[in-house]
Design a protein around this motif. Structure first.
Motif, PDB file in Angstrom:
ATOM      1  N   SER A 186       1.070  -1.346   0.167  1.00 47.74           N
ATOM      2  CA  SER A 186       0.008  -0.263  -0.183  1.00 47.74           C
ATOM      3  C   SER A 186       0.999   1.428  -0.065  1.00 47.74           C
ATOM      4  CB  SER A 186      -0.947   0.033   0.922  1.00 47.74           C
ATOM      5  OG  SER A 186      -0.290  -0.032   2.338  1.00 47.74           O
ATOM      6  N   LYS A 187       2.175   1.450  -0.515  1.00 47.79           N
ATOM      7  CA  LYS A 187       3.295   2.008  -0.253  1.00 47.79           C
ATOM      8  C   LYS A 187       2.363   3.444  -1.157  1.00 47.79           C
ATOM      9  CE  LYS A 187       7.311   3.849   0.543  1.00 47.79           C
ATOM     10  NZ  LYS A 187       9.235   3.214   0.511  1.00 47.79           N
ATOM     11  N   ILE A 188       2.245   2.958  -2.491  1.00 45.75           N
ATOM     12  CA  ILE A 188       1.786   3.607  -3.458  1.00 45.75           C
ATOM     13  C   ILE A 188       0.569   4.344  -3.006  1.00 45.75           C
ATOM     14  CG2 ILE A 188      -0.257   1.836  -4.427  1.00 45.75           C
ATOM     15  CD1 ILE A 188       2.034   3.301  -6.636  1.00 45.75           C
ATOM     16  N   LEU A 189       0.151   3.738  -2.390  1.00 46.61           N
ATOM     17  CA  LEU A 189      -1.137   5.671  -1.969  1.00 46.61           C
ATOM     18  C   LEU A 189      -0.842   6.567  -1.385  1.00 46.61           C
ATOM     19  CD1 LEU A 189      -3.351   2.443   0.516  1.00 46.61           C
ATOM     20  CD2 LEU A 189      -4.028   3.783  -1.976  1.00 46.61           C
ATOM     21  N   GLU A 190       0.740   6.292  -0.421  1.00 45.82           N
ATOM     22  CA  GLU A 190       1.405   7.612  -0.441  1.00 45.82           C
ATOM     23  C   GLU A 190       1.587   8.858  -1.719  1.00 45.82           C
ATOM     24  OE1 GLU A 190       4.126   6.906   2.969  1.00 45.82           O
ATOM     25  OE2 GLU A 190       3.684   4.964   3.276  1.00 45.82           O
ATOM     26  N   CYS A 191       2.139   7.547  -2.376  1.00 47.31           N
ATOM     27  CA  CYS A 191       2.139   8.642  -3.416  1.00 47.31           C
ATOM     28  C   CYS A 191       1.306   9.026  -4.615  1.00 47.31           C
ATOM     29  CB  CYS A 191       3.412   7.368  -4.856  1.00 47.31           C
ATOM     30  SG  CYS A 191       3.675   8.466  -6.619  1.00 47.31           S
ATOM     31  N   LEU A 192      -0.047   8.270  -4.534  1.00 47.51           N
ATOM     32  CA  LEU A 192      -1.405   9.036  -5.303  1.00 47.51           C
ATOM     33  C   LEU A 192      -1.587  10.172  -4.763  1.00 47.51           C
ATOM     34  CD1 LEU A 192      -3.070   5.337  -5.714  1.00 47.51           C
ATOM     35  CD2 LEU A 192      -1.561   6.773  -7.369  1.00 47.51           C
ATOM     36  N   GLY A 193      -1.710  10.030  -2.748  1.00 46.53           N
ATOM     37  CA  GLY A 193      -2.174  11.155  -1.990  1.00 46.53           C
ATOM     38  C   GLY A 193      -1.105  12.680  -1.901  1.00 46.53           C
ATOM     39  N   LYS A 194       0.120  11.945  -2.331  1.00 48.01           N
ATOM     40  CA  LYS A 194       1.530  13.487  -3.057  1.00 48.01           C
ATOM     41  C   LYS A 194       0.769  13.687  -3.413  1.00 48.01           C
ATOM     42  CE  LYS A 194       5.329  13.182  -2.305  1.00 48.01           C
ATOM     43  NZ  LYS A 194       7.084  11.815  -1.188  1.00 48.01           N
ATOM     44  N   HIS A 195       0.331  13.311  -4.979  1.00 50.07           N
ATOM     45  CA  HIS A 195       0.682  13.846  -6.531  1.00 50.07           C
ATOM     46  C   HIS A 195      -0.947  13.843  -6.745  1.00 50.07           C
ATOM     47  CE1 HIS A 195       5.052  13.844  -6.069  1.00 50.07           C
ATOM     48  NE2 HIS A 195       4.781  12.772  -6.390  1.00 50.07           N
ATOM     49  N   MET A 196      -1.532  13.714  -6.713  1.00 41.58           N
ATOM     50  CA  MET A 196      -3.085  14.014  -7.243  1.00 41.58           C
ATOM     51  C   MET A 196      -3.754  15.287  -5.847  1.00 41.58           C
ATOM     52  SD  MET A 196      -4.671  10.011  -8.056  1.00 41.58           S
ATOM     53  CE  MET A 196      -6.823  11.014  -8.167  1.00 41.58           C
ATOM     54  N   GLY A 197      -4.417  15.963  -7.031  1.00 39.80           N
ATOM     55  CA  GLY A 197      -5.149  16.146  -6.055  1.00 39.80           C
ATOM     56  C   GLY A 197      -6.785  16.072  -4.447  1.00 39.80           C
ATOM     57  N   TYR A 198      -6.483  16.551  -3.609  1.00 42.80           N
ATOM     58  CA  TYR A 198      -7.132  15.736  -2.411  1.00 42.80           C
ATOM     59  C   TYR A 198      -8.101  15.855  -2.459  1.00 42.80           C
ATOM     60  CZ  TYR A 198     -10.240  19.239   0.269  1.00 42.80           C
ATOM     61  OH  TYR A 198     -10.280  20.536   0.541  1.00 42.80           O
ATOM     62  N   LEU A 199      -9.054  16.156  -4.110  1.00 41.05           N
ATOM     63  CA  LEU A 199     -10.623  16.233  -4.235  1.00 41.05           C
ATOM     64  C   LEU A 199     -10.855  15.119  -5.045  1.00 41.05           C
ATOM     65  CD1 LEU A 199     -11.567  19.974  -3.854  1.00 41.05           C
ATOM     66  CD2 LEU A 199     -12.317  17.856  -2.013  1.00 41.05           C
ATOM     67  N   ASP A 200      -9.662  14.509  -5.471  1.00 40.14           N
ATOM     68  CA  ASP A 200      -9.634  14.173  -6.887  1.00 40.14           C
ATOM     69  C   ASP A 200      -9.438  12.288  -6.800  1.00 40.14           C
ATOM     70  OD1 ASP A 200      -9.527  12.508  -9.340  1.00 40.14           O
ATOM     71  OD2 ASP A 200      -7.642  14.080 -10.189  1.00 40.14           O
ATOM     72  N   ARG A 201     -10.252  11.908  -6.464  1.00 44.63           N
ATOM     73  CA  ARG A 201     -10.410  10.304  -5.892  1.00 44.63           C
ATOM     74  C   ARG A 201     -10.983   9.705  -7.063  1.00 44.63           C
ATOM     75  NH1 ARG A 201      -8.577   9.264  -2.364  1.00 44.63           N
ATOM     76  NH2 ARG A 201      -8.830   7.844  -1.714  1.00 44.63           N
ATOM     77  N   LYS A 202     -10.772   9.969  -8.897  1.00 44.95           N
ATOM     78  CA  LYS A 202     -10.424   8.906  -9.979  1.00 44.95           C
ATOM     79  C   LYS A 202      -9.636   9.236 -10.414  1.00 44.95           C
ATOM     80  CE  LYS A 202     -13.487   9.233 -13.697  1.00 44.95           C
ATOM     81  NZ  LYS A 202     -14.906   9.800 -14.079  1.00 44.95           N
ATOM     82  N   ILE A 203      -9.156   7.678 -11.043  1.00 44.91           N
ATOM     83  CA  ILE A 203      -8.668   7.391 -11.368  1.00 44.91           C
ATOM     84  C   ILE A 203      -8.974   6.194 -13.184  1.00 44.91           C
ATOM     85  CG2 ILE A 203      -6.128   5.894 -12.108  1.00 44.91           C
ATOM     86  CD1 ILE A 203      -5.496   5.796  -8.666  1.00 44.91           C
ATOM     87  N   GLU A 204      -8.946   7.164 -13.961  1.00 40.08           N
ATOM     88  CA  GLU A 204      -8.783   7.331 -15.373  1.00 40.08           C
ATOM     89  C   GLU A 204      -8.817   5.715 -15.670  1.00 40.08           C
ATOM     90  OE1 GLU A 204      -8.765   9.927 -14.082  1.00 40.08           O
ATOM     91  OE2 GLU A 204     -10.438  10.559 -14.731  1.00 40.08           O
ATOM     92  N   VAL A 205      -7.060   5.531 -16.081  1.00 32.49           N
ATOM     93  CA  VAL A 205      -7.087   4.076 -16.591  1.00 32.49           C
ATOM     94  C   VAL A 205      -5.652   3.136 -15.556  1.00 32.49           C
ATOM     95  CG1 VAL A 205      -5.379   3.173 -18.288  1.00 32.49           C
ATOM     96  CG2 VAL A 205      -6.585   4.631 -18.664  1.00 32.49           C
ATOM     97  N   VAL A 206      -6.453   2.365 -15.499  1.00 30.66           N
ATOM     98  CA  VAL A 206      -4.733   1.425 -15.013  1.00 30.66           C
ATOM     99  C   VAL A 206      -4.639   0.203 -15.004  1.00 30.66           C
ATOM    100  CG1 VAL A 206      -4.303   0.058 -12.332  1.00 30.66           C
ATOM    101  CG2 VAL A 206      -5.606   1.625 -12.085  1.00 30.66           C
ATOM    102  N   ILE A 207      -3.320   0.263 -15.630  1.00 36.49           N
ATOM    103  CA  ILE A 207      -2.586  -0.606 -15.929  1.00 36.49           C
ATOM    104  C   ILE A 207      -1.816  -1.157 -14.976  1.00 36.49           C
ATOM    105  CG2 ILE A 207      -1.180  -1.585 -18.527  1.00 36.49           C
ATOM    106  CD1 ILE A 207      -2.122   1.859 -19.507  1.00 36.49           C
TER     107      ILE A 207
END
Lengths: 300, 352
Positions: A62-83
């Motif tokens: 779950s370390k990836i979550l910290e990276c997402l938290g840091k680099h996505m705006g906190y209101l953006d809860r959607k990831i358009e594409v996961v590969i």
């Protein structure tokens, strides 16, 4: 109302305004950001442009979550594409929590199965949420506004040759519909991201055995950036791949003091000799590349 | 008479301690079927929890949770089960735990890490949701106690419920609901030692108050400690239990004096700072003796972040309740927490 009650209304108002200001200050600029997240020994790359996000692999945990938290705006809860390039834990482990916490529009992955408990969990979470699955082949292209992703591998013929099941099940847009005796690394999804004139190549854990086939596909081209295959393992990048793509910068996503001895000296030499700038997640933490579609630079 | 009661309690504690010493010997093969009564801790590739007093490490998936019934096989070695194998897992069906899970999911789906973990930790004492990196930062700044729900949360919940029920009921009757609410909260927050301590102690104090007996905090503390040791004798060796007991005792002894020394500080800081400093007078020597390290700036960091805990708990709690019925509204309310959580995280990051 009494003064006491007004105090709370006032406090709530201040918090509300601050929350909005923080939201504005964390809202994205007009550039594309490519972040090779420091996920330890594994791969996880976030591509974010305005409110569109593409996540390629999710690292082992779950370390990836910290990276997402840091680099996505906190209101953006959607990831358009996961590969998911291929079903190995150091690439999908963190995606389990990503799927649980974010709204995912498209999940792009091979139908190749893995018998691991963790992969079963990922498949269950994806089907429970009704997330759209896409099994790509060399003809798959994904477009989001000015973001393009072209899939180069695995090809339809590669899937047919190497899967244990019939053609219809290799790209039925489900997860885990076929097994194979072949090394899962060889199934790694290879993709080129284009944004304006900027181009980046993603290679998963691509092996030297398959590289000639990818080159023969004829879709490889000069790129600005490459994610070095297989965490810089000897069993990854080759001179042929480097010659076919001539990148200016390369990121090696690798854990500190990992037990595999990645990245291999041979690969580092290969890159240095070709004059490629080497960026490493074990040395720099999250590696961030920024581009306006013309020029690109790396953010320290 | 009073002396007699205290003596009996102490004797019961001692008898219970020896009667419940682990029955397993090293090297013994065991197959244990039991309920998981505390929150499992999740690592990158593993999860660990206690089963019948033995430490168990299992692969991360399938995940087990607080409240599940599990069957585990393995070999006992110095208080742990080696090569533990999960034979069966029966998911806990308790509606309260299902509810807890829903609240945590609401936070996880609404806020990014580390904020979602922070809010879930502060409101519900959920340790499983904290990101590993943030947990490390909390430990190096000596502030982990804030995030794993502490006695402070119980006080907050009790105060909140008291204020609410007193609107409808006379105080003496309200107490019954407050105590009930406090125990539901203790259950929701994972029945960890500090929560139970505060819940027991709070209940003792409330009952004494309602029955008109003058209770001193000291008696409440001692009585709650003895009752807990009768129920969970193993806690007498649990560092968390010892620390929370010493911290409370230390606050009772030193807080008034520390407050006097700090008369020149602004009122808003004085309360937090005097409590923190008083607790640390007792706790620091133990932490230093056990871990050999202590963050000298800890009192400063605590003062900077402690004030956010009460509003985060209350806003976080209310927004999750609302969010279960109206997700969008709940989420909007939860965003009011974000500036506080943001401040909390930034302070921790700067000081670590």
């Amino acid at each position: 109302m009494k003064i006491g009650a007004w105090k709370y209304v006032f406090a709530a108002l201040i918090l509300g305004v601050t929350a909005i200001l923080l939201g504005i200050s964390s809202s994205p600029d007009k550039n594309l950001h490519l972040i090779a997240c420091d996920v330890g020994q594994g791969d996880g790359t976030l591509i974010t442009y305005e409110s569109t996000q593409i996540l390629i692999d999710g690292g082992p945990d779950s370390k990836i979550l910290e990276c997402l938290g840091k680099h996505m705006g906190y209101l953006d809860r959607k990831i358009e594409v996961v590969i998911l390039t291929h079903p190995q834990l150091d690439h999908y482990g963190g995606l389990i929590e990503v799927v649980r916490r974010y709204e995912i529009e498209n999940f792009v992955a091979n139908a190749l199965d893995s018998s691991a408990d963790a992969y079963r969990e990922l498949k269950r979470e994806i089907s429970d949420r009704g997330i759209k699955v896409i099994n790509p082949t060399e003809s798959t292209a994904i477009r989001y506004g000015s973001l393009y992703i072209d899939i180069l591998h695995p090809s339809q013929s590669f899937l047919l040759q190497n899967s244990d099941f019939a053609q219809t099940t290799t790209n039925a847009n489900v997860l885990g519909s076929f097994t194979s005796k072949v090394d899962p690394n060889e199934f790694s999804i290879v993709a080129i991201l284009s944004f304006g004139e900027f181009e980046a190549l993603f290679t998963g854990d691509l092996t030297p055995d398959v590289i000639p086939e990818v080159i023969a596909g004829g879709e490889l081209k000069d790129v600005d950036f490459i994610k070095v295959p297989h965490h810089g393992s000897k069993n990854g990048l080759t001179k042929e791949l480097l010659n076919a793509t001539t990148p200016e910068a390369a990121v090696i996503s690798v854990g500190k003091n990992n037990r595999f001895g990645h990245p291999h000296e041979q690969v580092l030499t290969l890159l240095k000799d070709a004059g490629v700038e080497i960026l490493r997640t074990d040395e720099q933490g999250d590696v961030e590349i920024v581009t306006d579609g013309k020029d690109w630079w790396s953010n320290p | 008479m009073r002396f007699f009661i205290w003596t009996v309690l102490v004797i019961v504690v001692i008898v219970r301690f020896f009667a419940t010493l682990p029955k397993f010997s090293d090297g013994q093969r065991v197959r244990i079927s039991d309920k998981i009564t505390t929150q499992p801790i999740r690592y990158s590739y593993n999860q660990s929890f206690k089963l019948s007093g033995l430490g168990v490490y299992l692969p991360k998936y399938p995940e087990v949770s607080y409240g599940d019934d599990v069957i585990v096989e393995g070999t006992v070695m110095s208080g742990k089960i080696l090569d533990a194998k999960l034979i069966e897992i029966i998911k806990g069906k308790s509606p309260l735990l299902g509810f807890r899970q829903k609240l945590i999911k609401f936070y996880e789906f609404s806020l990014p890490q580390p904020y979602s973990g922070l809010v879930a930790g502060v409101v519900l004492g959920s340790k499983t949701g904290l990101s590993e990196g943030f947990w490390e930062l909390l430990k190096t700044t000596s502030t982990a106690h804030v995030v794993v729900a502490s006695g402070m949360n119980v006080t907050l919940v009790a105060g909140f419920l008291m204020g609410l029920t007193c609107l409808f009921l006379p105080r003496r009757k309200a107490v019954v609901f407050v105590i009930l609410g406090v125990w539901i909260y203790a259950f929701l927050s994972g029945f960890d030692a500090p929560i139970i301590r505060a819940a027991v102690m709070g209940s003792v104090a409330f009952i004494a108050q309602a029955t008109g007996r003058i209770s001193t905090a000291w008696k409440g503390l001692l009585l709650s400690a003895l009752i807990m040791l009768i129920i969970w004798p193993g806690w007498i060796l649990d560092l968390g239990f010892i620390l929370s007991f010493v911290a409370t005792a230390s606050i009772l002894i030193f807080e008034p004096k520390v407050k006097k020394i700090l008369t020149n500080f602004p009122k808003i800081l004085r309360e937090d700072l005097s409590v923190t400093l008083a607790a640390q007078i007792g706790v620091t020597p133990i932490i230093f003796a056990t871990f050999g390290q202590f963050n000298l700036l800890s009192p400063v960091i605590n003062v900077l972040i402690l004030w956010t805990v009460a509003p985060i708990t209350i806003i976080g709690g209310i927004s999750a309740f609302v969010g279960l019925a109206f997700p969008a509204v709940g989420r909007l309310l939860l965003y009011l927490c974000y500036p506080l959580a943001f401040w909390f995280v930034k302070v921790i990051e700067i000081f670590s």
